[in-house]
Write an enzyme that holds these catalytic residues in place. Structure first.
Site, PDB file in Angstrom:
ATOM      1  CG  HIS A 119      -1.668   1.239   1.491  1.00  0.00           C
ATOM      2  ND1 HIS A 119      -2.968   1.431   1.067  1.00  0.00           N
ATOM      3  CD2 HIS A 119      -1.309   2.383   2.132  1.00  0.00           C
ATOM      4  CE1 HIS A 119      -3.373   2.639   1.442  1.00  0.00           C
ATOM      5  NE2 HIS A 119      -2.387   3.242   2.087  1.00  0.00           N
ATOM      6  CD  GLU A 120       2.166   3.661   3.691  1.00  0.00           C
ATOM      7  OE1 GLU A 120       2.599   4.719   3.208  1.00  0.00           O
ATOM      8  OE2 GLU A 120       1.082   3.601   4.294  1.00  0.00           O
ATOM      9  CG  HIS A 123       0.213   6.238  -0.625  1.00  0.00           C
ATOM     10  ND1 HIS A 123      -0.945   6.846  -1.053  1.00  0.00           N
ATOM     11  CD2 HIS A 123      -0.081   5.701   0.588  1.00  0.00           C
ATOM     12  CE1 HIS A 123      -1.907   6.673  -0.136  1.00  0.00           C
ATOM     13  NE2 HIS A 123      -1.397   5.975   0.867  1.00  0.00           N
ATOM     14  CD  GLU A 181      -5.047   6.027   2.238  1.00  0.00           C
ATOM     15  OE1 GLU A 181      -4.925   4.827   2.533  1.00  0.00           O
ATOM     16  OE2 GLU A 181      -4.090   6.803   2.225  1.00  0.00           O
TER      17      GLU A 181
HETATM   18 ZN   LIG Z   1      -2.344   5.304   2.583  1.00  0.00          ZN
END
Ligand SMILES: [Zn+2]
Length: 260
Positions: A119-120, A123, A181
């Site tokens: 997830h990171e 980004h 997100e």
């Molecule tokens: Zn996030």
């Protein structure tokens, strides 16, 4: 007069339009090299301010997972484990990853931490930091932003730190948008599956996070998620595709064994 201005504006807008890895149109005008420099500066500062974990088993665990994930995303990444009980992790432009010991203690297995790291990294791959800064600043602020990262108490510094996704580290609340997100979730889900981690564990992870973070909105994750159910639904929608990547990865021997 007007016909002189319009071509300038148009060429600026054209230069500022980009497409994210999921195909979303983005308004981005800052030079990636500048944003990477900010990420690097912020990471260097954090390493001097925050205690690093001395737990070599934790470090090996995180490095093992990050290596498998970033093998799929490409590039050379630096990974650091911070001795911090809060449930947090972050990744910065310039390929830097930070994971808190609190999060390592929370996860049940490698797959769950892979979901967070994926997830990171998502980004960063989708250039969310740059997009946020491009949305919130004037074109001529670029240079000021770079130098402001080392001064997180200044107004511009807060903006830069917040846009990089490091707000929680400094008590500045500037959560990623729901769009960012969702996008990071989807990119992360694919990355973890391609690396041979079980994507279904992402759902367990976010459920665990939601439970553990009740009443504590300071982590990057929970402060940004008004709707936990939306996140689970989106992950479930993308699960069939992720499972295919997972099976492919396994069939070619990508079976990471990272131990806590
Ligand atoms: Zn996030």
């Amino acid at each position: 007069m007007l016909n002189k201005i319009i071509p300038v504006v148009l060429s600026f807008l054209l230069a500022a339009c980009a497409t994210s890895p999921t195909g979303r149109t983005q308004f981005i005008y800052l030079d990636d090299a500048q944003v990477n420099k900010m990420g690097l500066q912020a990471f260097t500062d954090l390493k001097t301010k925050k205690p690093l974990s001395k737990n070599t088993q934790y470090t090996k665990f995180v490095e093992c997972i990050a290596e498998a994930i970033t093998h799929e995303s490409g590039g050379a990444w630096e990974v650091v484990v911070f001795d911090d009980k809060t449930l947090n992790a972050f990744a910065l432009p310039g390929n830097k990853i930070g994971v808190h010991t609190g999060l390592i203690e929370l996860v049940d297995n490698q797959h769950q931490l892979a979901a967070v790291i994926g997830h990171e990294v998502g980004h960063v791959l989708a250039r969310h930091g740059n997009e946020r800064m491009s949305q919130k600043t004037a074109v001529n602020q670029g240079v000021a932003l770079v130098s402001s990262v080392s001064n997180p108490t200044s107004a511009v510094g807060q903006l830069a730190i917040g846009a990089l996704g490091l707000g929680a580290q400094y008590g500045i609340i500037l959560p990623f948008s729901r769009t960012h997100e969702s996008e990071a979730d989807i990119i992360g889900l694919e990355l973890m599956a391609k690396a041979g981690f079980d994507p279904r564990q992402s759902v367990n992870l976010w459920q665990k996070m939601a439970g553990a973070s009740k009443g504590n909105e300071s982590s990057e994750f929970m402060s940004t998620h008004p709707s936990h159910d939306t996140r689970i639904k989106e992950l479930s929608d993308h699960m069939p595709k992720a499972m295919k990547f997972y099976q492919q990865a396994q069939s070619i021997g990508k079976t990471p064994r990272c131990q806590k």
